[in-house]
Motif scaffolding. Structure first.
Motif, PDB file in Angstrom:
ATOM      1  N   UNK A   1      74.091  79.205 -25.062  1.00 52.23           N
ATOM      2  CA  UNK A   1      73.085  79.157 -26.113  1.00 52.23           C
ATOM      3  C   UNK A   1      71.860  79.980 -25.764  1.00 52.23           C
ATOM      4  N   UNK A   2      71.445  79.944 -24.502  1.00 55.12           N
ATOM      5  CA  UNK A   2      70.295  80.744 -24.082  1.00 55.12           C
ATOM      6  C   UNK A   2      70.597  82.227 -24.232  1.00 55.12           C
ATOM      7  N   UNK A   3      71.798  82.633 -23.844  1.00 56.39           N
ATOM      8  CA  UNK A   3      72.190  84.034 -23.978  1.00 56.39           C
ATOM      9  C   UNK A   3      72.221  84.465 -25.437  1.00 56.39           C
ATOM     10  N   UNK A   4      72.600  83.542 -26.299  1.00 57.53           N
ATOM     11  CA  UNK A   4      72.748  83.862 -27.726  1.00 57.53           C
ATOM     12  C   UNK A   4      71.411  83.880 -28.459  1.00 57.53           C
TER      13      UNK A   4
ATOM     14  N   UNK B   1      79.372  68.806 -17.124  1.00 61.09           N
ATOM     15  CA  UNK B   1      79.182  70.210 -16.791  1.00 61.09           C
ATOM     16  C   UNK B   1      79.268  71.089 -18.033  1.00 61.09           C
ATOM     17  N   UNK B   2      80.031  70.661 -19.025  1.00 63.73           N
ATOM     18  CA  UNK B   2      80.145  71.430 -20.267  1.00 63.73           C
ATOM     19  C   UNK B   2      78.789  71.627 -20.933  1.00 63.73           C
ATOM     20  N   UNK B   3      77.861  70.693 -20.739  1.00 67.26           N
ATOM     21  CA  UNK B   3      76.530  70.835 -21.320  1.00 67.26           C
ATOM     22  C   UNK B   3      75.760  71.967 -20.643  1.00 67.26           C
ATOM     23  N   UNK B   4      75.928  72.101 -19.323  1.00 65.54           N
ATOM     24  CA  UNK B   4      75.294  73.214 -18.611  1.00 65.54           C
ATOM     25  C   UNK B   4      75.884  74.539 -19.074  1.00 65.54           C
ATOM     26  N   UNK B   5      77.199  74.590 -19.202  1.00 62.57           N
ATOM     27  CA  UNK B   5      77.845  75.811 -19.694  1.00 62.57           C
ATOM     28  C   UNK B   5      77.352  76.157 -21.097  1.00 62.57           C
TER      29      UNK B   5
ATOM     30  N   UNK C   1      76.299  71.433 -25.540  1.00 61.92           N
ATOM     31  CA  UNK C   1      77.675  71.894 -25.313  1.00 61.92           C
ATOM     32  C   UNK C   1      78.343  72.419 -26.573  1.00 61.92           C
ATOM     33  N   UNK C   2      77.711  72.276 -27.736  1.00 64.09           N
ATOM     34  CA  UNK C   2      78.310  72.714 -28.991  1.00 64.09           C
ATOM     35  C   UNK C   2      78.443  74.238 -29.039  1.00 64.09           C
ATOM     36  N   UNK C   3      79.469  74.693 -29.730  1.00 64.24           N
ATOM     37  CA  UNK C   3      79.707  76.137 -29.846  1.00 64.24           C
ATOM     38  C   UNK C   3      78.629  76.818 -30.657  1.00 64.24           C
ATOM     39  N   UNK C   4      78.084  76.119 -31.652  1.00 66.63           N
ATOM     40  CA  UNK C   4      77.033  76.674 -32.495  1.00 66.63           C
ATOM     41  C   UNK C   4      75.823  75.753 -32.476  1.00 66.63           C
TER      42      UNK C   4
END
Length: 206
Positions: free
Chosen positions: A125-128, A116-120, A93-96
């Motif tokens: 992260x996958x997109x990045x 749910x924040x972990x899924x988001x 869930x971390x921003x970085x």
């Protein structure tokens, strides 16, 4: 290996039951010499098994929990796995994230025992960090079209929510929508033993 390292090794009984079916789906997704990031590696037993099965692949385990990272490191040392790196302290869930671009990502049994924040965060992260076309492999139990089947999964979902109201089986359609919002598409859904699913997402742009 020291007594401390021996004691640090955790064991999850489910790993022995699901590692072969998981590998059967995951193996063809991994290109030769792929760099793989595993999120929420837990005890580290999946990392050890997958790294041994694919010695050409460099496996990067991670987990936010210190006791899990200690277990992962102890397993790597005990088994002498050369293609598994030291575990990273990483919260999905971390921003970085403390990683560079990787070729594939793996996340086993995390979504239902995390907010749910972990899924988001996982999808961000996958997109990045994935290249275009890079796979994100997710394994676990899910709800589909709002339903939970069989009855054993309903009881599992209720037990999870009793332990933490932020937990529970995720609705597949909501996970898919979350991924799509980050430029990932659901390429494959594979039925697995014990009423679990393998989800294969890929980053768009290939």
């Amino acid at each position: 290996m020291s007594d401390f390292e021996t004691q640090a090794r955790l064991s999850a009984p489910s790993v022995a039951r699901n590692r072969e079916p998981i590998f059967a789906v995951l193996d063809p997704l991994l290109a030769p010499a792929a760099r793989v990031l595993e999120l929420a590696s837990g005890s580290g037993e999946h990392a050890i098994f997958m790294a041994r099965k694919r010695p050409d692949v460099m496996w990067q385990p991670s987990d936010p929990a210190p006791e899990a990272r200690a277990s992962i490191a102890a397993w790597i040392a005990a088994e002498g796995i050369a293609n598994a790196r030291a575990p990273l302290a990483l919260d999905a869930s971390a921003a970085e994230w403390p990683v560079e671009t990787v070729d594939a990502m793996v996340c086993i049994n995390m979504l239902h025992i995390s907010p749910w924040a972990a899924t988001e965060g996982l999808m961000r992260g996958a997109a990045r960090h994935l290249p275009p076309g890079g796979p994100l492999y997710i394994y676990g139990a899910f709800r589909r079209a709002g339903a939970i089947t069989p009855e054993s999964n309903t009881a599992f979902d209720q037990d999870l929510k009793r332990r933490d109201p932020r937990w529970g089986l995720r609705l597949l359609e909501e996970v898919d929508a979350c991924a799509a919002g980050q430029g990932l598409h659901l390429a494959e859904v594979v039925a697995m033993p014990a009423n679990n699913l393998s989800l294969v997402f890929r980053k768009r742009g290939a």
